[in-house]
Write an enzyme that holds these catalytic residues in place. Structure first.
Site, short mmCIF file in Angstrom:
data_model
loop_
_atom_site.label_atom_id
_atom_site.label_comp_id
_atom_site.label_asym_id
_atom_site.label_seq_id
_atom_site.Cartn_x
_atom_site.Cartn_y
_atom_site.Cartn_z
N SER A 1 0.81 -1.22 0.00
CA SER A 1 0.00 0.00 0.00
C SER A 1 0.84 1.27 0.00
CB SER A 1 -0.92 0.01 1.23
OG SER A 1 -0.17 0.02 2.42
N LYS B 1 -6.46 3.01 8.93
CA LYS B 1 -5.56 4.01 8.34
C LYS B 1 -6.16 5.41 8.40
CE LYS B 1 -3.39 0.75 5.11
NZ LYS B 1 -3.21 0.38 3.69
#
Length: 772
Positions: free
Chosen positions: A677, A720
């Site tokens: 990511s 996140k």
């Protein structure tokens, strides 16, 4: 000894030794032996008999026959059916084979006859004779196989040699022992050998007799006890009383009739009861049967609790006992709603997957409470024996049912909520794989006939609501996972932790310490201080421990300073718990070149991940530091190749890869970092550093990039996003394909952030870089 030679026919004997003065009959079947008999009958009826060394040899030669044998006189011959002849012979004297004169059509041998000399007896020989007579007398009495009249015939024998031969003919010995006696030409030596053999046989017979007496006594005792028990039963029947065995049988029979067991179970129980009646209560088998019957009678074959089908009440219970976990609550409400409409539904098999401490086990208890079901918990952590699930077969000593059946007995109903905790922690060894044994348990199409090895009866598990928990799905086999409905229980947000602490943990700890809620109060800012600065986890276990520590220290302060009440603030939290343990990265306050804020998922929630890029004169090297994993290294190389291919598009010199060295660094170098990511973050930082364009300080991003610049979706968006919000970020760039995951983010957080959905890297750079 006198010696003389003669030629006689020979018959090799199999397994038979004939002594002088011994009268014996035996059967002859071999053609050679029959011809030897006929020759002997024509020439004085004398024949030489010697034993074969191996009885199995059909056609013996000289090496297969003992050299010492006996000259015998044929007394009688009788022909039997099947070409067999029975012959009666009497031994005359020992003889030694000198040579075979002819072996066809029968054995004709030259022998040397050996006759005992009857000379005068010295004292030693006389002593040996007496000892032999005495030992043989004892042997006859102990063996019981030799008539006592035999002893009278021995009294008339004066010759020591003849005495030895006659006694030897009565003894039951192996062939080699008898042959040794036959080959003992010296009379004194023959007496000694015979005495040793007799003494040894007497000792063996004494031991056999002793063992026989013991066995007989035991048998007599058992027979006596049986006889007395039968008498006692007859007396009790006459008096109208029942013995304990009969009372026990009747008790079991009444229990079986009252238990309303299924037909196959009842038949099996009555069959075992008949076995108990026949085996008796004192036998080892009786104890095994009683234990088996107890298990059958204690299991809830037809007992079940009534489900609470009121959906509103169930939701109130779940909301009251647990904050958050909406996916799990909604699934249970759906189950109840469908069951209320259809009035019949097999129990679903749910698998709650999430990090430790998020409340997977406790919500299972809440679900049992909401449904009005009995709750049973079985921990699978470390289980590595298939018998733990399916049980042991009754053939083994100490056999017991498996833990599934044990749990059903503990539940006392056939429709409990059965929690299989830590299903991902099972292992296996040579005793089988318990994961395979769970395949039947967790299959709604099969578990209505679950068969435990101990019970050997079908048990219906279709009404059981199975809930399993796991920290990860990676160690669960695919066939087992296919039987479960996976519900992910993600970590709690700071807001959710605050509500859990305020509504559940603090009241719980105050109640444990017997403190009124108005005596110790904790301010909201103090709770947030504990969450942000003293814990870093997905669940609330550490939070609960820290709250417990704060309350204990507050109680200690109240007692020492004689306070009636105390209010705990942020300053007191720092006083009680010491310096802050954890700190979170804060967003940059100014725009910088080559510095981008990324977002990462960790085992204790989300975190920001700054990426720094520095460009310097060199030869085109790409340097990667920060203890990056293989996946992040590949992301960096992919991004570097993408920039080389599109350098002119972003205002970068096409030959920068020959003249510039690029160094990518992710701070906190001691902490391992990996995951798919960080691609967009690394490309943005490299483009910023190469064309000297600043990156917006209030932007954070996540996503993976392909060589064509397409942005790929990621996981853990909720965690996140919370980390970015906590760091002071107000704009978050995420992959377009993650738009569906925005529904999982709390509205209180989502409304304060600006989400930009990017399909390719151009959209990322457009919104992250200052200017064009």
């Amino acid at each position: 000894m006198e010696k003389n030679s003669k030629v006689l026919p020979l018959i090799p004997l199999r397994g038979i030794i004939i002594f002088p003065y011994m009268v014996m009959h035996f059967d002859v079947g071999r053609e050679k032996s029959i011809l030897a008999l006929e020759e002997a009958m024509l020439n004085g009826q004398e024949i030489f008999l010697a034993a074969q060394k191996e009885a199995k040899v059909e056609e013996p030669d000289e090496s297969d026959i003992f050299t010492t044998g006996t000259i015998c006189n044929i007394k009688q011959i009788l022909k039997l059916p099947g070409d067999t002849v029975r012959v009666l012979v009497e031994g005359e004297t020992r003889a030694k084979l000198k040579k075979i004169v002819d072996n066809e059509p029968f054995f004709k041998v030259e022998i040397e006859a050996l006759k005992d000399e009857d000379g005068s007896k010295d004292s030693e020989t006389e002593a040996l004779v007496r000892s032999v007579r005495k030992a043989f007398d004892e042997y006859v009495k102990l063996s019981g196989s030799i008539p006592t009249e035999t002893l009278l015939t021995l009294d008339d024998i004066e010759s020591p040699g003849r005495l030895c031969d006659v006694i030897s003919s009565y003894l039951i010995l192996k062939q080699d022992k008898k042959q040794e006696l036959l080959e003992a030409y010296n009379i004194f030596n023959r007496l000694e050998q015979l005495l040793v053999i007799l003494k040894n046989e007497v000792d063996i017979l004494k031991v056999e007799r002793k063992i026989g007496i013991k066995v007989k006594n035991k048998i007599d005792k058992v027979q006596k006890e049986y006889y007395l028990r039968e008498q006692l039963k007859a007396i009790q029947e006459e008096l109208g009383e029942e013995d304990e065995d009969k009372k026990e049988i009747n008790r079991y029979k009444n229990k079986i009739n009252k238990a309303k067991l299924p037909k196959p179970v009842k038949e099996k129980a009555l069959y075992e009861l008949d076995r108990l009646r026949n085996s008796g209560s004192y036998s080892a088998e009786g104890g095994v049967i009683r234990t088996y019957l107890d298990w059958i009678l204690e299991l809830p074959w037809n007992v079940q609790t009534e489900d609470n089908i009121d959906v509103r009440v169930a939701r109130e219970v779940l909301e009251k006992e647990h904050y958050g976990l909406e996916d799990v609550k909604n699934r249970i409400i759906e189950y109840l709603a469908v069951k209320k409409m259809s009035n019949s539904l097999k129990g679903p098999i749910l698998c709650l997957v999430g990090p430790p401490g998020v409340g997977k086990t406790s919500i299972a208890k809440s679900i049992a409470h909401a449904l009005n079901r009995n709750f049973v918990r079985m921990s699978l952590g470390g289980v590595r024996d298939e018998a733990e699930i399916r049980g042991h077969r009754k053939t083994y000593v100490g056999a017991i049912p498996g833990r599934i059946i044990y749990g059903m007995k503990q539940a006392k109903s056939k429709n409990p909520l059965f929690l299989l905790d830590e299903i991902d922690k099972m292992s296996n060894d040579f005793r089988g794989d318990p994961k395979d044994a769970l395949l039947e348990v967790l299959d709604s199409e099969q578990n209505n006939t679950f068969r435990d090895h101990y019970l050997e009866l079908d048990f219906d598990l279709s009404n059981v609501l199975f809930i399993t928990t796991a920290n990860t799905l990676h160690t669960i086999p695919r066939p087992l996972m296919d039987r479960m409905e996976i519900i992910e229980v993600s970590g709690y947000t700071g807001e959710e932790k605050f509500n859990i602490a305020k509504k559940h943990l603090i009241p719980k700890k105050l109640e444990e310490h017997n403190i009124e809620s108005n005596v110790i109060t904790i301010s909201d800012s103090a709770i947030y201080c504990i969450i942000d600065n003293y814990t870093r986890e997905s669940g609330v276990r550490s939070l609960e421990r820290e709250i417990s520590a704060v309350i204990r220290k507050a109680i200690a302060e109240m007692v020492e300073k004689d306070k009636k009440k105390i209010r705990i603030t942020v300053n007191q939290i720092k006083k009680y718990l010491g310096p802050t343990i954890f700190t979170y990265d804060k967003a940059n306050e100014i725009d910088q070149i080559g510095v981008v804020t990324g977002m990462a998922w960790t085992g204790y929630g989300g975190d920001t991940l700054p990426v720094e890029v520095s460009v310097m004169q060199g030869t085109g090297k790409l340097e990667l530091t920060g203890k990056l994993g293989d996946v992040m290294k590949e992301s960096a190389r992919t991004g570097y190749s993408y920039i080389r291919a599109n350098a002119e598009k972003y205002g970068i010199k096409p030959n920068f890869y020959k003249e510039k060295d690029v160094h990518i660094h992710v701070p906190e170098g001691a902490v391992p970092k990996d995951g798919p990511s960080a691609g967009v973050t690394m490309i943005t930082a490299m483009v910023s550093a190469l064309n000297l364009t600043k990156v917006k300080h209030n932007v954070a991003m996540t996503g993976e990039v392909t060589l064509t610049g397409r942005v790929l979706p990621i996981g853990g968006l909720k965690e996140k996003t919370l980390a970015a919000y906590r760091a002071g970020i107000n704009t978050v760039i995420i992959p377009k394909d993650n738009e569906k995951d925005l529904l999982k983010i709390p509205k209180s957080i989502k409304n304060k952030l600006n989400f930009i959905l990017a399909e390719n890297i151009d959209e990322v750079l457009k919104n992250a870089l200052v200017g064009k």
